[in-house]
Design a protein around this motif. Structure first.
Motif, PDB file in Angstrom:
ATOM      1  N   ASP A 167       0.626  -1.233   0.126  1.00 18.27           N
ATOM      2  CA  ASP A 167       0.035   0.056   0.075  1.00 18.27           C
ATOM      3  C   ASP A 167       0.898   1.284  -0.027  1.00 18.27           C
ATOM      4  N   TYR A 168       0.465   2.345  -0.737  1.00 18.48           N
ATOM      5  CA  TYR A 168       0.977   3.411  -0.476  1.00 18.48           C
ATOM      6  C   TYR A 168       0.407   4.266   0.368  1.00 18.48           C
ATOM      7  N   PRO A 169       0.997   5.074   1.391  1.00 17.93           N
ATOM      8  CA  PRO A 169       0.344   5.591   2.590  1.00 17.93           C
ATOM      9  C   PRO A 169      -0.295   6.797   2.330  1.00 17.93           C
ATOM     10  N   PHE A 170      -1.531   7.128   2.921  1.00 19.01           N
ATOM     11  CA  PHE A 170      -1.857   8.374   2.873  1.00 19.01           C
ATOM     12  C   PHE A 170      -1.121   9.517   3.596  1.00 19.01           C
ATOM     13  N   ASN A 171      -1.052  10.641   2.964  1.00 18.12           N
ATOM     14  CA  ASN A 171      -0.606  12.016   3.690  1.00 18.12           C
ATOM     15  C   ASN A 171      -1.648  12.658   4.351  1.00 18.12           C
ATOM     16  N   PRO A 172      -1.735  12.491   5.524  1.00 15.23           N
ATOM     17  CA  PRO A 172      -2.856  13.001   6.502  1.00 15.23           C
ATOM     18  C   PRO A 172      -2.941  14.642   6.086  1.00 15.23           C
ATOM     19  N   ALA A 173      -1.927  15.204   6.199  1.00 15.63           N
ATOM     20  CA  ALA A 173      -2.244  16.760   6.083  1.00 15.63           C
ATOM     21  C   ALA A 173      -2.594  17.053   4.738  1.00 15.63           C
ATOM     22  N   ALA A 174      -2.106  16.176   3.560  1.00 15.34           N
ATOM     23  CA  ALA A 174      -2.611  16.543   2.231  1.00 15.34           C
ATOM     24  C   ALA A 174      -3.976  16.208   2.135  1.00 15.34           C
ATOM     25  N   LEU A 175      -4.277  15.027   2.615  1.00 16.91           N
ATOM     26  CA  LEU A 175      -5.620  14.867   2.592  1.00 16.91           C
ATOM     27  C   LEU A 175      -6.816  15.715   3.095  1.00 16.91           C
ATOM     28  N   ALA A 176      -6.160  16.032   4.385  1.00 17.31           N
ATOM     29  CA  ALA A 176      -7.271  17.217   5.093  1.00 17.31           C
ATOM     30  C   ALA A 176      -7.153  18.517   3.936  1.00 17.31           C
ATOM     31  N   LEU A 177      -5.912  19.073   3.704  1.00 16.99           N
ATOM     32  CA  LEU A 177      -6.112  20.254   2.793  1.00 16.99           C
ATOM     33  C   LEU A 177      -6.682  19.955   1.604  1.00 16.99           C
ATOM     34  N   GLY A 178      -6.768  18.666   0.915  1.00 15.25           N
ATOM     35  CA  GLY A 178      -7.548  18.192  -0.325  1.00 15.25           C
ATOM     36  C   GLY A 178      -8.786  18.416   0.131  1.00 15.25           C
ATOM     37  N   SER A 179      -9.602  18.186   1.351  1.00 12.45           N
ATOM     38  CA  SER A 179     -10.818  18.204   1.657  1.00 12.45           C
ATOM     39  C   SER A 179     -11.069  19.660   1.981  1.00 12.45           C
ATOM     40  N   SER A 180     -10.444  20.666   1.755  1.00 15.93           N
ATOM     41  CA  SER A 180     -10.731  21.887   2.017  1.00 15.93           C
ATOM     42  C   SER A 180     -10.812  22.327   3.617  1.00 15.93           C
ATOM     43  N   ALA A 181      -9.901  21.626   4.390  1.00 20.43           N
ATOM     44  CA  ALA A 181     -10.000  21.760   5.801  1.00 20.43           C
ATOM     45  C   ALA A 181      -9.411  23.197   5.881  1.00 20.43           C
ATOM     46  N   THR A 182      -9.914  23.788   6.961  1.00 24.49           N
ATOM     47  CA  THR A 182      -9.580  25.456   7.345  1.00 24.49           C
ATOM     48  C   THR A 182      -8.273  25.424   8.505  1.00 24.49           C
ATOM     49  N   PHE A 183      -8.165  24.347   9.071  1.00 25.27           N
ATOM     50  CA  PHE A 183      -6.947  24.291  10.151  1.00 25.27           C
ATOM     51  C   PHE A 183      -6.301  22.901   9.885  1.00 25.27           C
ATOM     52  N   VAL A 184      -5.360  22.966   9.673  1.00 23.84           N
ATOM     53  CA  VAL A 184      -4.276  21.628   9.390  1.00 23.84           C
ATOM     54  C   VAL A 184      -3.023  21.793  10.303  1.00 23.84           C
ATOM     55  N   ALA A 185      -2.712  20.844  11.100  1.00 22.71           N
ATOM     56  CA  ALA A 185      -1.693  21.092  12.012  1.00 22.71           C
ATOM     57  C   ALA A 185      -0.883  19.786  12.331  1.00 22.71           C
ATOM     58  N   ARG A 186       0.258  19.744  12.478  1.00 27.49           N
ATOM     59  CA  ARG A 186       0.846  18.192  12.857  1.00 27.49           C
ATOM     60  C   ARG A 186       1.881  18.649  14.132  1.00 27.49           C
ATOM     61  N   THR A 187       1.754  17.835  14.927  1.00 30.36           N
ATOM     62  CA  THR A 187       2.509  18.005  16.259  1.00 30.36           C
ATOM     63  C   THR A 187       3.162  16.498  16.626  1.00 30.36           C
TER      64      THR A 187
END
Lengths: 350, 613
Positions: A167-187
């Motif tokens: 499997d090729y993995p998801f990039n969670p931040a990109a997925l969220a941004l691609g869904s038009s998310a208004t706040f995306v963060a990683r910690t």
């Protein structure tokens, strides 16, 4: 708003002078995560931040799905709902639409949120309800004892992929941004100060806040993020995003990211060719930039971006719902049941 | 002009049939509304294909609307029709079988050209080849006459084609002496901002009327007087609309916000549409991304103190199953409306069936009892939805509210209830901190307290894992689990305390008891009535509550020699009653996507009575 619910909301005790402490947010249940699990840290930082938000405990709800992450609500002394696999986002959406005034938190994992829960996740993000999503990404299925997850690296050998995952993995931040998310963060679970700051910003954001937490599962996937968290490597592998500041990293801040066309590249600030003025300056409000930064995630040779990719404003779903109802009531008057039942073409039999 | 004789009829059944897209549903609905206002009792059966607009002239594209109305009590949409209005050859082919011998056909001759005949599989034109001799055939070029009525308006042939259904409607209004005001009003409102179309439709409607009045082909005109309905104020209503209103009424009585989490699915979508219009009642409708989000958002809303509802059909219930189990575990009110349709799988989306009873009873993993109430007629959907809400709130439980496509889309006159006289629904949110435990039990109902988020001092966590009695903490102890399983089952059983005792229509004992549930009510009632008129010892028991059942069902069953259970499935209630009461009940099973004809049940009753002599 229902008359009965109104009465309950009026019961709230007036805000007292004494501020709540993180201990107030600890439930009476023994925490049962494995010793050394990154979840302990996330729990601790969350409990440390909650008192600063100024929201009373009884107005907070933590909704989770299924997984180690999803045991979280039991340990928070707030209202909580440990629901079914992948559906916490949908349940939380319904609760938020019914009760817009509550502080809503979804705790999920890479499996719960991005595998079975993927669909509800992207719809929550596009709708932009004011809900905070904490996604504990440990790149493995812990509770079911070690299968790969949608964020696991290709080739990973696990219980269900003895020959290596294809499997090729998801990039969670990109997925969220691609869904038009208004706040995306990683910690990171192992950076308590950073996590606290991110959780606080997520809470303050009006709209869906998507927070990916790199979390160490020391039993089934130990060390997955050590390169970003451990002292001897983190300076060279992670780049911290700060709004208005250029992207620099390295122990002596001697490396930076500049855009070559649309592609980020690493440049040295030591060899005289590039200065800090040539570097990419982070802008939380720039959606195009956010995609470029998210794309750095799985690119070889580039440091892992950590921090807030994007923080913009868009209408909040449940507020739009409330507005429509208010508008309808203004236009047509409050609904009258007797009038409704007797409406239309009627006739009378004597 | 020859005098037209006027004949009084007690009841008549008319079927309008044409291409889907020809406006047959519109025609039928208009005729129904007018007929209702006149005070006739009536029952309708819209019968249309799943596709939006199938190719013109095809057999599978035929859309029909049947209305049975009269001055007597009407319980079914009619076994057969007395009049068939066929707009094309395919409509005739598909529907001729349901026309009585000697019945009347009004055929649009323009729809019987070579192309249409070929598509319908006719070797020769039935309008001219003598094959329809045993009927009263009226061949009218409705298309041409429609065109003539509006020829000076220079409208496109497509628009002309679209108005011909009003010509047919006008003809029928004349034939059955119905006033046209209601339809005229409707046309004026609907096409208010399209003056050309409004004018055209009005002219065509009147042209149809005038044609019937003037022409020599119709010698007789019919009168169907008002029915002796119970005194009161009436309106015509479809099952789906009645169901929606029942939910709103319940939420208002309970002083709760109605939250609908739903996903479009035939034949339930109209409930979502209807509820979405009532924002001024504070109704929150959420068209979710899928069926599962529909039910889980409703459950989340219930957790917050709303009246959570989800509406769907069989395939949607299948998807919602896990979430319904969660609702059982967290013991929150949740109304699950299933407007049943032909299955299995995608099945027959626009055809009726009642094959989801066992799914409702047993569909979840583990022991997950859920109460079930089913509507009997279109208007009954109001009370059924209201009652489902009342019970869900009182017992803190999910509940199935069953309807079906025939009830949902069918209509009948409805004695408008007095809202203020409806039963009280008085849920209480827990606010007292002292002695609060999330899973303590009400002594009478065994329901747990409803402590909604936002209530100070009652912070607690719920979830799908097994709970400890009283405290609600996660608990895996063997005896606690068994106790909780039995406790949840007992709670549902106690709903029987609220259910009115079952009533037998007819004698309380005898040769044969016909038992039914759901939308078969009218057909069974009609069939049993015919047998009782002949002096046969047959009675009728209708069950609205399927889980739990009224406490006296067993003792009723034991008083009859034979028990017959007609169902639109392969035998579901029959299995349940046989298992529960150990009675040798037999089924009459029809699974054709159509309601029972009264005669089908009558014949089976006849067969049983003969066999038992």
């Amino acid at each position: 708003m229902s008359v009965l619910v109104d009465e309950v909301m009026k019961l709230s005790p007036p805000p007292s002078d004494q501020k709540a402490s993180s201990k107030d947010f600890q439930s009476d249940q023994d925490v049962r995560w494995c010793p050394g699990c990154g979840d302990y840290s996330i729990l601790a930082q969350t409990q440390r931040v909650m008192p600063d938000l100024g929201i009373p405990r009884h107005r907070m709800v933590f909704v989770s799905g299924i997984g180690c992450s999803s045991r979280f609500p039991y340990y928070m002394n707030t209202y909580g709902f440990h629901s079914i696999h992948g559906r916490a986002t949908a349940i939380a959406s319904g609760l938020k639409m019914a009760r817009p005034e509550l502080s809503m938190w979804v705790v999920t994992g890479d499996g719960d949120g991005l595998s079975i829960g993927g669909n509800h996740m992207i719809h929550l993000l596009r709708r932009n309800l004011d809900i905070n999503v904490l996604l504990f990404n440990n790149q493995i299925y812990g509770l079911t004892k070690g299968q790969y997850s949608p964020t696991s690296e290709k080739g990973k050998i696990t219980k269900s992929t003895p020959f290596g995952s294809i499997d090729y993995p998801f990039n969670p931040a990109a997925l969220a941004l691609g869904s038009s998310a208004t706040f995306v963060a990683r910690t990171l679970d192992r950076d308590p100060k950073h996590m606290q700051a991110i959780i606080k910003r997520a809470a303050e954001h009006k709209g869906t806040s998507f927070v990916e937490v790199y979390q160490n599962c020391n039993v089934f996937n130990d060390g997955a993020f050590f390169q970003f968290t451990e002292k001897d490597t983190k300076d060279d592998t992670a780049v911290y995003l700060e709004h208005g500041k250029p992207l620099t990293f390295g122990k002596e801040k001697d490396k930076g990211i500049r855009l070559n066309g649309f592609s980020p590249e690493v440049v040295s600030l030591k060899d005289g060719k590039w200065s800090v003025n040539d570097l990419l300056v982070h802008n939380e409000k720039d959606t195009t930039l956010s995609f470029i930064l998210a794309d750095m995630t799985y690119k070889a040779g580039l440091p892992r971006p950590i921090g807030i990719f994007l923080a913009i404003d868009r209408p909040v779903y449940e507020q739009e719902m409330v507005r429509q109802i208010a508008f309808a009531q203004e236009k047509r008057g409050d609904g009258d049941m007797v009038k409704l039942l007797n409406s239309g073409d009627t006739w009378t039999v004597q | 002009m020859a005098e037209k004789t006027i004949q009084n009829l007690e009841e008549v059944t008319i079927r309008f049939a044409g291409d889907s897209g020809d406006g047959m549903q519109l025609t039928g609905t208009q005729f129904t509304n007018t007929t209702a206002i006149l005070g006739n009792d009536l029952s309708t059966l819209p019968d249309y294909p799943a596709e939006i607009r199938a190719p013109a002239g095809t057999l599978f594209g035929v859309s029909g609307f049947q209305i049975h109305f009269g001055s007597t009590e009407i319980n079914t949409p009619g076994d057969q029709c007395d009049v068939l209005v066929a707009m094309n050859a395919a409509a005739l082919k598909v529907n001729l079988g349901s026309l009585i011998d000697g019945g009347t056909i009004i055929a649009n001759s323009d729809g019987f050209n070579d192309k249409n005949l070929k598509l319908a599989g006719y070797a020769s034109n039935p309008l001219t080849d003598g094959s329809l001799q045993k009927y009263h055939l009226h061949s009218v070029d409705i298309t041409k006459l429609t065109g003539l009525a509006i020829q000076d308006m220079n409208l496109s042939s497509k628009l002309v084609d679209r108005s011909k259904n009003f010509f047919a409607l006008g003809m029928m209004y004349w034939m059955y002496n119905r006033p046209m005001e209601s339809t005229i009003d409707w046309i004026e409102k609907k096409f208010g901002n399209k003056p050309e179309i409004k004018e055209a439709n009005l002219r065509v409607l009147k042209a149809g009327w005038n044609f019937s009045e003037t022409t020599e082909i119709f010698a007789v005109r019919y009168e169907v007087g008002p029915a002796k309905l119970a005194p009161g104020k009436y309106r015509n209503i479809t099952g789906n609309q009645a169901l929606a209103w029942g939910l709103i009424a319940a939420s208002k009585k309970a002083k709760l916000d109605l939250f609908l989490g739903s996903y479009p699915i035939t034949p339930a979508s109209d409930i979502l549409h209807e509820l979405s219009v009532y924002k001024h009642f504070g109704v929150k409708t959420f068209q979710a991304e899928d069926e599962i989000a529909g039910v889980t958002s409703a459950l989340g809303a219930s957790f917050g103190g709303a009246l959570g509802v989800t509406t769907t059909s069989g395939p949607g219930v299948a998807l919602k199953t896990e979430a319904i189990g969660l609702a059982v575990m967290v013991e929150l009110p949740l109304i699950i409306v299933n407007v049943q349709r032909g299955g299995p799988s995608t099945g027959l989306p626009t055809k009726t069936e009642q094959a989801d009873l066992l799914q409702s009873l047993y569909g979840r993993n583990g022991e997950a009892p859920v109460p079930i109430i089913a509507a009997a007629t279109p208007a009954d959907c109001f009370e059924t939805a209201f009652e489902a809400s009342r019970i869900a709130l009182k017992y803190m439980t999910p509940i199935f509210c069953l309807s079906d496509g025939y009830l949902g889309n069918g209509s009948e006159p409805w004695l408008i209830p007095d809202y203020n006289a409806l039963p009280e629904i008085a849920p209480k949110f827990r606010t007292e901190k002292e002695g609060f435990f999330p899973y303590s039990r009400d002594e009478q109902t065994l329901s747990r307290p409803w402590a909604i988020p936002g209530t100070p001092g009652l912070e607690h966590r719920i979830g799908g894992l097994e709970k400890q009695h009283i405290t609600g903490n996660v608990n895996y102890e063997p005896l606690n689990h068994e106790f909780m399983i039995k406790m949840r089952a007992e709670k549902i059983e106690r709903i029987a305390n609220e259910i009115p005792l079952a009533k037998v229509e007819g004698d309380s004992q005898g040769d044969l008891l016909v038992v039914g549930w759901g939308g078969t009510y009218g057909s069974i009632k009609s069939a049993v009535a015919h047998h009782r008129q002949k002096g046969n010892s047959v009675s009728h028991l209708h069950l609205r509550w399927l889980n739990p059942m009224p406490r006296n069902v067993g003792e009723i069953l034991y008083k009859f020699k034979h028990i017959l259970i007609p169902e639109l499935n392969l035998g579901q209630l029959v299995k349940v009653l046989r298992a529960k009461y150990l009675v040798p009940a037999v089924g009459l099973n029809k699974i054709q996507g159509l309601p029972f004809k009264s005669i089908e049940i009558e014949s089976k009753i006849e067969e049983i009575l003969r066999g038992s002599k």
